[in-house]
Design a protein around this motif. Structure first.
Motif, short mmCIF file in Angstrom:
data_model
loop_
_atom_site.label_atom_id
_atom_site.label_comp_id
_atom_site.label_asym_id
_atom_site.label_seq_id
_atom_site.Cartn_x
_atom_site.Cartn_y
_atom_site.Cartn_z
N ARG A 158 -6.48 41.21 5.73
CA ARG A 158 -6.36 40.76 7.13
C ARG A 158 -5.37 39.60 7.29
NH1 ARG A 158 -10.34 42.81 10.26
NH2 ARG A 158 -10.22 41.07 11.69
N PHE A 159 -5.10 38.91 6.19
CA PHE A 159 -4.07 37.86 6.23
C PHE A 159 -2.67 38.45 6.01
CE2 PHE A 159 -7.82 35.50 4.64
CZ PHE A 159 -7.81 34.37 5.45
N GLY A 160 -2.63 39.76 5.78
CA GLY A 160 -1.35 40.41 5.51
C GLY A 160 -1.09 40.64 4.03
N ALA A 161 -2.11 40.38 3.19
CA ALA A 161 -1.93 40.54 1.74
C ALA A 161 -1.78 42.02 1.37
CB ALA A 161 -3.11 39.94 1.00
N ASP A 162 -1.04 42.27 0.29
CA ASP A 162 -0.80 43.64 -0.17
C ASP A 162 -1.53 43.83 -1.50
OD1 ASP A 162 0.18 45.97 -1.21
OD2 ASP A 162 2.29 45.54 -0.79
#
Ligand code: EPZ
Length: 430
Positions: A352-356
């Motif tokens: 949700r923080f944009g982590a992959d």
């Protein structure tokens, strides 16, 4: 339900006092059941799990007192508490109490050793895995206990005259089974050898406490413990060691945000593998007289592969926090969780923080990104929750962490400690 609101982007600078270790305080408190004399524990952290275990011990008849602060002690000092089990008034640990905290199952060892019987609710599974108790039951049976499972309870009885020393080889390393069998063996008749035990610093803390109480134990800090049973144990005064998981968590937070933090009271030797790995990511770590200094000068975070293992390996209790750090590395890293089968609940929240992050079986592959973006997230277990807080500290914009009661189980004054180092973080009630 309380939430934590934070705005990321500030470097951490200053000093953070490290609290007493939750995972040492809990078994030390349980050790008080082994003697009719008072056990005084110093540096006990103020945590929900400690409170919960107090309720369980009181149910068995332990009188508990919290002493006031000593002159010159600051608000970072842990509690000094006395645990006095003059009589064991009840040998049952009921479902309502045990089901909320797995470590409370460990009372089965001292109860059997001292009162010769115990009826302890099975702890059940939990969010991070199924977590069976077969190793405990195997060990206690080897000490001569008769064990039945009755309506969700483990009903255990020692032979007439008490438990009997035995040679026990654990097929798998378990922290809880080691604590429990070690405590049980101190009052068994004859010699017990425990092979393939856990060697976590918390085990050493407990073993040294038992020795201070009159137990005869050799091999402390190794994979083989030898215990010569004694007839009775007596009172003692023992310090809870500093929390190595809290230490590692704040070190990773400082690594993510950049800055310069002194982790006061931290002991590097309790988490050397994790610190070596952190150093490889580009963090500067220095052991100083009063703690561990963590610095990062703003250069990129290097990707490093990690596998969790029993001590002295990389702790599973730091896996989520390390994954948070790796989401901002300059490349691809892989994390292998070997202790618990389901300890990746933070992956979906970190996304949700944009982590992959991609998970296949035991392995998570993390492709770092230069920036994370603040988000609304949900805490799922203790260590997963704190990984979301440290990701939020490094992310751009606002983050809200919901369901933070998990954090209160194991982190003392988290928001306070971080905000004193410059983080913009607050608890929002309701
Ligand atoms: C302790 O749990 C810690 N809890 C955990 O900390 C920690 O994650 C864990 O050790 C591993 O380091 C406390 O100290 C209070 P184990 P414990 O028995 O003792 C399997 C935290 O966040 N196993 O060493 O319950 C088990 O399923 C926590 O503070 C069996 O198969 O862990 C796991 O896969 C959570 N049979 C492995 O062994 C058994 O009878 C290691 O578990 C017992 C365990």
């Amino acid at each position: 339900m309380d939430r934590i609101r934070l705005v990321g982007g500030n470097e951490l600078r200053g000093e953070i006092p490290i609290s007493g270790a939750k995972n040492a305080a809990l078994p030390l408190m349980i050790a008080s059941l082994l003697t009719d004399e008072p056990l005084v524990l110093q540096n006990v952290p103020r945590l929900a799990d400690v409170k919960q275990l107090e309720r369980i011990l009181e149910n068995h008849g332990v009188d508990i007192a919290v002493h006031g602060r000593r002159r010159g002690e600051d608000d970072g000092a842990g509690q000094r508490m006395t645990f006095h089990a003059a009589d064991i008034v009840d040998t049952t640990a009921p479902y309502e109490l045990v089901s909320v905290m797995r470590a409370s199952f460990w009372v089965i060892g001292p109860l059997l050793a001292r009162a010769h019987e115990a009826r302890v609710s099975l702890p059940g599974g939990c969010a991070i895995g199924t977590r069976p108790v077969d190793l405990f039951l195997y060990g206690l049976k080897e000490l001569g206990a008769q064990i039945e499972i009755d309506e969700g309870y483990v009903v255990a009885k020692a032979p007439k005259g008490g438990l009997i020393g035995a040679h026990i080889v654990f097929p798998k390393v378990s922290v809880g089974a080691t604590h429990t069998l070690l405590m049980a063996a101190t009052l068994a008749r004859g010699v017990t050898v425990l092979e393939n035990v856990a060697m976590e610093p918390e085990i050493t803390n407990v073993a040294e406490c038992l020795v201070a109480m009159g137990a005869k134990i050799s091999g402390i800090g190794t994979r083989i413990l030898t215990i010569e049973g004694v007839e009775r144990l007596h009172g003692a005064t023992v310090d809870v060691i500093p929390d190595r998981i809290e230490t590692g968590t704040f070190a990773m937070a400082a690594a993510m945000t950049g800055g310069d933090v002194l982790l006061r009271g931290a002991r590097a030797e309790h988490l050397q593998t994790a610190l070596d790995i952190l150093a490889r990511t580009g963090v500067e770590l220095t052991q100083e007289a009063n703690g561990l200094r963590v610095r990062r000068n703003g250069n990129g975070i290097q990707p490093v592969d990690v596998e969790t293992d029993p001590f002295p390996g990389f702790p599973t209790d730091l896996q989520a926090q390390f994954m948070a750090l790796m989401t901002m590395s300059s490349g691809v890293s892989s994390i292998r969780e070997t202790i618990f089968e389901n300890r990746y609940m933070h992956v979906a929240e970190l996304a949700r923080f944009g982590a992959d992050i991609r998970v296949e079986g035991q392995v998570a592959t993390v492709t770092g990104k230069p920036t994370l973006k603040g988000a609304q997230v949900m805490a799922t277990d203790l260590r997963a929750s704190v990984s979301l807080v440290i990701a939020g500290l490094a992310a751009h914009g606002e983050t809200v962490v919901n369901r933070i009661y998990h954090l209160d189980r194991g982190f003392e004054r988290l928001e306070d400690k971080l905000s004193r180092c410059g983080a913009e973080i607050e608890r929002v009630a309701g």
